[in-house]
Write an enzyme that holds these catalytic residues in place. Structure first.
Site, PDB file in Angstrom:
ATOM      1  N   ARG A  84       0.995  -1.076  -0.042  1.00 55.10           N
ATOM      2  CA  ARG A  84      -0.006   0.035   0.408  1.00 55.10           C
ATOM      3  C   ARG A  84       0.463   1.173  -0.361  1.00 55.10           C
ATOM      4  O   ARG A  84       1.716   1.383   0.534  1.00 55.10           O
ATOM      5  CB  ARG A  84      -1.054  -0.320   1.340  1.00 55.10           C
ATOM      6  CG  ARG A  84      -1.755   0.902   1.852  1.00 55.10           C
ATOM      7  CD  ARG A  84      -2.866   1.349   1.147  1.00 55.10           C
ATOM      8  NE  ARG A  84      -3.876   2.736   0.892  1.00 55.10           N
ATOM      9  CZ  ARG A  84      -4.265   2.862   1.598  1.00 55.10           C
ATOM     10  NH1 ARG A  84      -5.586   2.171   2.425  1.00 55.10           N
ATOM     11  NH2 ARG A  84      -5.662   4.092   2.100  1.00 55.10           N
ATOM     12  N   ARG A  93      -5.741   1.104  -4.276  1.00 58.30           N
ATOM     13  CA  ARG A  93      -4.814   0.681  -3.812  1.00 58.30           C
ATOM     14  C   ARG A  93      -4.702  -0.541  -3.871  1.00 58.30           C
ATOM     15  O   ARG A  93      -5.510  -1.345  -3.591  1.00 58.30           O
ATOM     16  CB  ARG A  93      -4.871   1.039  -2.308  1.00 58.30           C
ATOM     17  CG  ARG A  93      -6.260   0.375  -1.427  1.00 58.30           C
ATOM     18  CD  ARG A  93      -6.871   1.707  -0.557  1.00 58.30           C
ATOM     19  NE  ARG A  93      -7.580   3.535  -1.251  1.00 58.30           N
ATOM     20  CZ  ARG A  93      -8.438   3.808  -0.632  1.00 58.30           C
ATOM     21  NH1 ARG A  93      -8.875   3.278   0.788  1.00 58.30           N
ATOM     22  NH2 ARG A  93      -8.020   5.103  -1.010  1.00 58.30           N
TER      23      ARG A  93
END
Length: 160
Positions: A84, A93
């Site tokens: 991430r 993400r």
């Protein structure tokens, strides 16, 4: 320290999204103070925010022996472990882990608010959460998850 029941949301829309969320659950379940009690089905959902791919979303119920801030640190560490990178608010993400509910706790600090402040208007959270915890009562509104679900548009949430 006693066990607490915790609801989390999992989401991903970069890389192999389903593998990302499933790997996150495996990592959580191997943590000495966390047990994954149940997991919802996975859902494909439309993104919120800038143009980006659809998400894979789901929820899980955990039994934890951690304080809320320590659990948050653990969730953030797993997000980082799985790649991430925070570039923009609501951007794409590899993994998003949100702490939704922690027993019947109402908690607010500069870094953490429980229950999650936006879960009540998010079908991509309420649909999978209602699948595994329909009668969990939101301590702020006094409504069950299934009652909260009745107030949102679920048309963009597709079960995989």
């Amino acid at each position: 320290m006693k066990f607490s029941s915790v609801g989390i949301a999992l989401g991903s829309n970069l890389g192999n999204s389903q593998k990302n969320v499933e790997t996150a659950l495996e990592i959580l379940n191997h943590h000495p103070n966390i047990h994954v009690k149940s997991c919802s089905s996975w859902y494909q959902t439309a993104p919120i925010g800038p143009p980006q791919p659809d998400y894979i979303n789901g929820c899980a119920i955990l039994d934890v022996q951690l304080k809320p801030d320590h659990l948050l640190e653990t969730l953030l560490a797993i997000e980082n472990q799985l790649g991430r990178i925070r570039r923009e608010r609501w951007g794409p993400r590899t993994l998003d882990l949100d702490l939704l509910l922690f027993d019947d706790l109402i908690w607010e600090t500069p870094v953490l608010e429980i229950p999650h402040p936006r879960m009540r208007e998010r079908a991509f959270v309420l649909v999978p959460l209602a699948e595994i915890a329909p009668n969990w009562v939101d301590p702020v509104t006094g409504k069950t998850i299934i009652q909260l679900l009745e107030t949102v548009d679920c048309s963009d949430v597709k079960k995989l």
